[in-house]
Design a protein around this motif. Structure first.
Motif, PDB file in Angstrom:
ATOM      1  N   GLN A   7    -104.130  33.746 -30.767  1.00 27.94           N
ATOM      2  CA  GLN A   7    -103.778  34.840 -31.657  1.00 27.94           C
ATOM      3  C   GLN A   7    -103.998  36.156 -30.924  1.00 27.94           C
ATOM      4  OE1 GLN A   7    -106.035  34.292 -35.279  1.00 27.94           O
ATOM      5  NE2 GLN A   7    -104.693  32.646 -35.949  1.00 27.94           N
ATOM      6  N   ILE A   8    -103.070  37.112 -31.151  1.00 29.68           N
ATOM      7  CA  ILE A   8    -103.164  38.399 -30.470  1.00 29.68           C
ATOM      8  C   ILE A   8    -103.158  39.553 -31.468  1.00 29.68           C
ATOM      9  CG2 ILE A   8    -102.024  37.566 -28.371  1.00 29.68           C
ATOM     10  CD1 ILE A   8     -99.514  39.235 -29.414  1.00 29.68           C
ATOM     11  N   THR A   9    -103.707  40.668 -31.035  1.00 27.23           N
ATOM     12  CA  THR A   9    -103.602  41.910 -31.770  1.00 27.23           C
ATOM     13  C   THR A   9    -103.619  43.048 -30.760  1.00 27.23           C
ATOM     14  OG1 THR A   9    -104.354  43.158 -33.704  1.00 27.23           O
ATOM     15  CG2 THR A   9    -106.059  42.348 -32.206  1.00 27.23           C
ATOM     16  N   THR A  91     -96.798  42.531 -35.993  1.00 28.00           N
ATOM     17  CA  THR A  91     -96.103  43.610 -36.688  1.00 28.00           C
ATOM     18  C   THR A  91     -97.006  44.834 -36.818  1.00 28.00           C
ATOM     19  OG1 THR A  91     -96.852  42.856 -38.846  1.00 28.00           O
ATOM     20  CG2 THR A  91     -94.739  41.971 -38.041  1.00 28.00           C
ATOM     21  N   GLU A  92     -96.387  45.938 -37.179  1.00 29.49           N
ATOM     22  CA  GLU A  92     -97.142  47.166 -37.422  1.00 29.49           C
ATOM     23  C   GLU A  92     -98.169  46.946 -38.536  1.00 29.49           C
ATOM     24  OE1 GLU A  92     -96.238  51.766 -38.740  1.00 29.49           O
ATOM     25  OE2 GLU A  92     -95.063  50.136 -39.614  1.00 29.49           O
ATOM     26  N   GLU A  93     -97.779  46.222 -39.585  1.00 26.77           N
ATOM     27  CA  GLU A  93     -98.671  45.975 -40.711  1.00 26.77           C
ATOM     28  C   GLU A  93     -99.906  45.189 -40.293  1.00 26.77           C
ATOM     29  OE1 GLU A  93     -95.323  45.132 -40.805  1.00 26.77           O
ATOM     30  OE2 GLU A  93     -94.652  46.834 -41.995  1.00 26.77           O
ATOM     31  N   LEU A  94     -99.716  44.115 -39.519  1.00 28.84           N
ATOM     32  CA  LEU A  94    -100.853  43.327 -39.038  1.00 28.84           C
ATOM     33  C   LEU A  94    -101.748  44.171 -38.142  1.00 28.84           C
ATOM     34  CD1 LEU A  94     -99.153  39.906 -38.170  1.00 28.84           C
ATOM     35  CD2 LEU A  94    -100.765  40.342 -40.022  1.00 28.84           C
ATOM     36  N   SER A  95    -101.136  44.956 -37.253  1.00 31.30           N
ATOM     37  CA  SER A  95    -101.890  45.804 -36.335  1.00 31.30           C
ATOM     38  C   SER A  95    -102.738  46.823 -37.088  1.00 31.30           C
ATOM     39  CB  SER A  95    -100.929  46.511 -35.374  1.00 31.30           C
ATOM     40  OG  SER A  95    -101.620  47.463 -34.595  1.00 31.30           O
ATOM     41  N   GLU A  96    -102.129  47.497 -38.058  1.00 28.24           N
ATOM     42  CA  GLU A  96    -102.856  48.512 -38.826  1.00 28.24           C
ATOM     43  C   GLU A  96    -104.005  47.906 -39.627  1.00 28.24           C
ATOM     44  OE1 GLU A  96    -100.134  50.809 -41.195  1.00 28.24           O
ATOM     45  OE2 GLU A  96     -99.485  51.992 -39.459  1.00 28.24           O
ATOM     46  N   ALA A  97    -103.844  46.679 -40.071  1.00 25.30           N
ATOM     47  CA  ALA A  97    -104.893  45.999 -40.832  1.00 25.30           C
ATOM     48  C   ALA A  97    -105.954  45.377 -39.923  1.00 25.30           C
ATOM     49  CB  ALA A  97    -104.270  44.924 -41.722  1.00 25.30           C
TER      50      ALA A  97
END
Length: 167
Positions: A7-9, A91-97
């Motif tokens: 898993q990546i972020t 996604t941007e949403e996953l990154s921001e969270a």
């Protein structure tokens, strides 16, 4: 047999959909990480390179795997088989969270993956729709200017984890 999900972020600025160049199941994308022997616990000295396009026959039985390797310390043999079809872009949403996106699943026998290394071969889209190809994350940062969206874009602080999946 144990399944591990890579898993990546990362921090994405004005970007979304970070993934390997040809998508999450890109056969040419190379995954680089160290392995740890499940028998003696010793990590490999160098990173192991795996891609979906490379496979070898299993020494016993039918089928193929992406890697067969002997531990240099205890001599035990292990295999790592890639299991496509479960990855999704960051996604941007996953990154921001601050959440992780699953990238690839590995079936491991005798080894467990550790210390993923980010390299080249990524693609990402700006929020305005511009695609940036062959992004290199080996320096842990990517910066560019999106002419269409008239704004700077950036990927920083990429990180990864391996999560054990239940069969």
């Amino acid at each position: 047999m144990v399944l591990f999900a890579l898993q990546i972020t990362a921090e994405l600025e004005n970007l979304t959909n970070l993934q390997p160049q040809g998508g999450c199941d890109d056969p040419e994308f190379t995954y680089l990480f160290k392995l740890k022997c499940q028998s003696c616990g010793e990590p490999t000295q160098k990173e192991t390179a795996l891609s979906l396009s490379e496979s070898v026959p299993l020494p016993v039985g039918k089928g193929t795997t992406n890697l067969i390797q002997k531990c240099k310390f205890c001599g035990r043999e292990g295999t790592v088989t890639m299991m496509p079809g479960r990855g999704q872009p960051l996604t941007e949403e996953l990154s921001e969270a601050g959440k992780f996106a699953p990238l690839m699943v590995f079936e491991c026998r005798g080894y467990e993956p550790a210390d993923y290394v980010f390299g080249g071969g990524w693609k990402v889209q700006s929020l305005a729709g511009t695609t940036f190809d062959d992004v290199d994350l080996s320096e842990e940062e990517f910066t560019e200017y999106d002419e269409k969206g008239e704004c700077p874009v950036m990927i920083s602080k990429p990180s990864s984890t391996f999560v054990v999946l239940k069969n």
